[in-house]
Design a protein around this motif. Sequence first.
Motif, mmCIF file in Angstrom:
data_model
loop_
_atom_site.group_PDB
_atom_site.id
_atom_site.type_symbol
_atom_site.label_atom_id
_atom_site.label_comp_id
_atom_site.label_asym_id
_atom_site.label_seq_id
_atom_site.Cartn_x
_atom_site.Cartn_y
_atom_site.Cartn_z
ATOM 1 N N ARG A 135 0.723 -1.237 0.394
ATOM 2 C CA ARG A 135 0.376 0.057 0.337
ATOM 3 C C ARG A 135 1.493 0.892 -0.296
ATOM 4 O O ARG A 135 1.831 1.859 0.615
ATOM 5 C CB ARG A 135 -0.828 0.427 1.294
ATOM 6 N N ARG A 136 0.609 2.106 -0.502
ATOM 7 C CA ARG A 136 1.596 3.252 -0.570
ATOM 8 C C ARG A 136 0.844 4.302 -1.272
ATOM 9 O O ARG A 136 -0.523 3.857 -2.019
ATOM 10 C CB ARG A 136 2.951 2.718 -1.363
ATOM 11 N N PHE A 137 1.022 5.789 -1.907
ATOM 12 C CA PHE A 137 0.877 6.625 -2.034
ATOM 13 C C PHE A 137 0.963 7.300 -4.050
ATOM 14 O O PHE A 137 2.544 6.633 -3.641
ATOM 15 C CB PHE A 137 0.863 8.158 -1.788
ATOM 16 N N ILE A 138 0.772 7.311 -5.110
ATOM 17 C CA ILE A 138 1.314 8.033 -6.063
ATOM 18 C C ILE A 138 1.553 8.927 -6.908
ATOM 19 O O ILE A 138 0.371 9.449 -6.927
ATOM 20 C CB ILE A 138 0.514 6.753 -7.414
ATOM 21 N N GLN A 139 1.896 9.455 -7.142
ATOM 22 C CA GLN A 139 1.618 10.755 -7.556
ATOM 23 C C GLN A 139 1.493 10.665 -9.296
ATOM 24 O O GLN A 139 2.818 10.202 -9.710
ATOM 25 C CB GLN A 139 3.191 12.117 -7.241
ATOM 26 N N PRO A 167 1.141 12.557 -13.492
ATOM 27 C CA PRO A 167 2.163 13.463 -13.600
ATOM 28 C C PRO A 167 1.482 14.429 -14.045
ATOM 29 O O PRO A 167 2.037 15.726 -14.159
ATOM 30 C CB PRO A 167 2.881 12.622 -15.186
ATOM 31 N N ASP A 168 0.439 14.905 -13.622
ATOM 32 C CA ASP A 168 -0.616 16.072 -13.593
ATOM 33 C C ASP A 168 -0.416 16.309 -12.354
ATOM 34 O O ASP A 168 -1.186 17.891 -11.920
ATOM 35 C CB ASP A 168 -1.792 15.547 -14.222
ATOM 36 N N GLY A 169 0.259 16.054 -11.398
ATOM 37 C CA GLY A 169 0.161 16.685 -9.896
ATOM 38 C C GLY A 169 -0.814 16.102 -9.112
ATOM 39 O O GLY A 169 -0.308 16.444 -7.586
ATOM 40 N N GLY A 170 -1.733 15.024 -9.189
ATOM 41 C CA GLY A 170 -2.281 14.153 -8.561
ATOM 42 C C GLY A 170 -2.136 13.434 -7.809
ATOM 43 O O GLY A 170 -0.895 13.108 -8.510
ATOM 44 N N LEU A 198 -1.050 3.647 -15.941
ATOM 45 C CA LEU A 198 -2.213 2.923 -15.575
ATOM 46 C C LEU A 198 -3.310 3.503 -14.344
ATOM 47 O O LEU A 198 -4.886 3.651 -14.982
ATOM 48 C CB LEU A 198 -1.664 1.461 -14.747
ATOM 49 N N LEU A 199 -3.115 4.610 -13.917
ATOM 50 C CA LEU A 199 -3.801 5.039 -12.995
ATOM 51 C C LEU A 199 -4.501 5.879 -13.518
ATOM 52 O O LEU A 199 -5.931 6.366 -12.809
ATOM 53 C CB LEU A 199 -3.367 6.047 -11.724
ATOM 54 N N LEU A 200 -4.192 6.897 -14.512
ATOM 55 C CA LEU A 200 -4.351 7.822 -15.457
ATOM 56 C C LEU A 200 -5.518 7.106 -16.009
ATOM 57 O O LEU A 200 -6.305 7.964 -16.198
ATOM 58 C CB LEU A 200 -3.282 8.430 -16.335
ATOM 59 N N ALA A 201 -5.478 5.987 -16.280
ATOM 60 C CA ALA A 201 -6.278 5.365 -17.192
ATOM 61 C C ALA A 201 -7.901 4.606 -16.844
ATOM 62 O O ALA A 201 -8.692 5.152 -17.509
ATOM 63 C CB ALA A 201 -5.785 4.082 -17.517
ATOM 64 N N ASN A 202 -7.220 4.744 -14.873
ATOM 65 C CA ASN A 202 -8.290 4.282 -14.412
ATOM 66 C C ASN A 202 -9.777 5.361 -13.839
ATOM 67 O O ASN A 202 -10.367 5.321 -13.764
ATOM 68 C CB ASN A 202 -7.703 3.212 -13.079
ATOM 69 N N SER A 260 9.296 10.812 -12.329
ATOM 70 C CA SER A 260 8.767 10.577 -12.075
ATOM 71 C C SER A 260 7.090 10.053 -13.633
ATOM 72 O O SER A 260 7.018 10.068 -13.904
ATOM 73 C CB SER A 260 7.796 9.775 -11.272
ATOM 74 N N SER A 261 7.983 12.159 -13.865
ATOM 75 C CA SER A 261 6.316 12.542 -14.764
ATOM 76 C C SER A 261 7.141 11.933 -16.644
ATOM 77 O O SER A 261 6.793 11.839 -17.527
ATOM 78 C CB SER A 261 6.684 13.958 -14.810
ATOM 79 N N LYS A 262 8.789 11.411 -16.783
ATOM 80 C CA LYS A 262 8.922 11.132 -17.835
ATOM 81 C C LYS A 262 9.161 10.012 -17.551
ATOM 82 O O LYS A 262 9.069 8.978 -16.971
ATOM 83 C CB LYS A 262 10.224 11.721 -18.044
ATOM 84 N N CYS A 263 8.293 9.676 -19.457
ATOM 85 C CA CYS A 263 8.247 7.467 -19.523
ATOM 86 C C CYS A 263 9.292 7.395 -20.922
ATOM 87 O O CYS A 263 9.677 8.392 -21.580
ATOM 88 C CB CYS A 263 7.190 6.684 -19.836
ATOM 89 N N VAL A 264 9.716 6.503 -20.668
ATOM 90 C CA VAL A 264 10.966 6.735 -21.984
ATOM 91 C C VAL A 264 9.350 5.020 -23.046
ATOM 92 O O VAL A 264 9.151 3.559 -22.246
ATOM 93 C CB VAL A 264 11.665 5.061 -21.988
#
Length: 233
Positions: free
Chosen positions: A42-46, A48-51, A163-167, A227-231
Amino acid sequence: MSKAYTIVILGSASVGKSSLVQQFVGGQFQTSYKPTVEECYRRFIQLPDGGCTRVEILDTSGGNEFPAMRNLRIQHGDAFVVVYAINDVTSFQNAISICNSIFEIKERSNVPIILVGNKLDLGDSREVSTEAAANIAMDEIACSHIEASAKCNLNVKCLFQLLLLANLKKDMDASSPNSIRRQNSCPEYISRRRSEVTVRRTFSSSSCTSFKKKHMNEHDTLEEEDSSKCVIM
């Protein structure tokens, strides 16, 4: 407090499911292999949109000895990471089957799923091409696809964020009358941010150090702590 999203990790044995989770949660990579029965984090995830959102990550067994348990986890999961190894075509075929099972068990089409090709650092022994996997994910499964390396910590944070953005988008779509077909924010999100990410199609280094060094020399854009940048593969 806001609802905690349950992310279920699925895939064949030995594809690196636990390694991805442990790298994401604790920044560690274990070289020894230990079969997983079930682990919960269990944890919090930030985002890319700041949420920021609370998540429960459920790491499941890769064996087939507990199908009823796996189906139960799918029923209660909000989003899914389905993992295969890029050097194991059988694990890819099983991953496709798992994705289809998720839609069947959930009995709806707008389920957030990301198909992850792990072990990108073993590109020299690749059996599943990036293009073929991406095409199947988008055209046949209607889910997102990304390649990652738990060992090199490449795209690990990114895959959970996407994945969280999709959810979150799925939740918004649920209140819309136009949410009948499968919808997924990851491809749309990636498309919007292509100017901010590095696009690469193939890698062939089996060494993490040279793998990262080569990438940095050619592109000079990979920042592990950003963590806001992806390859995107």
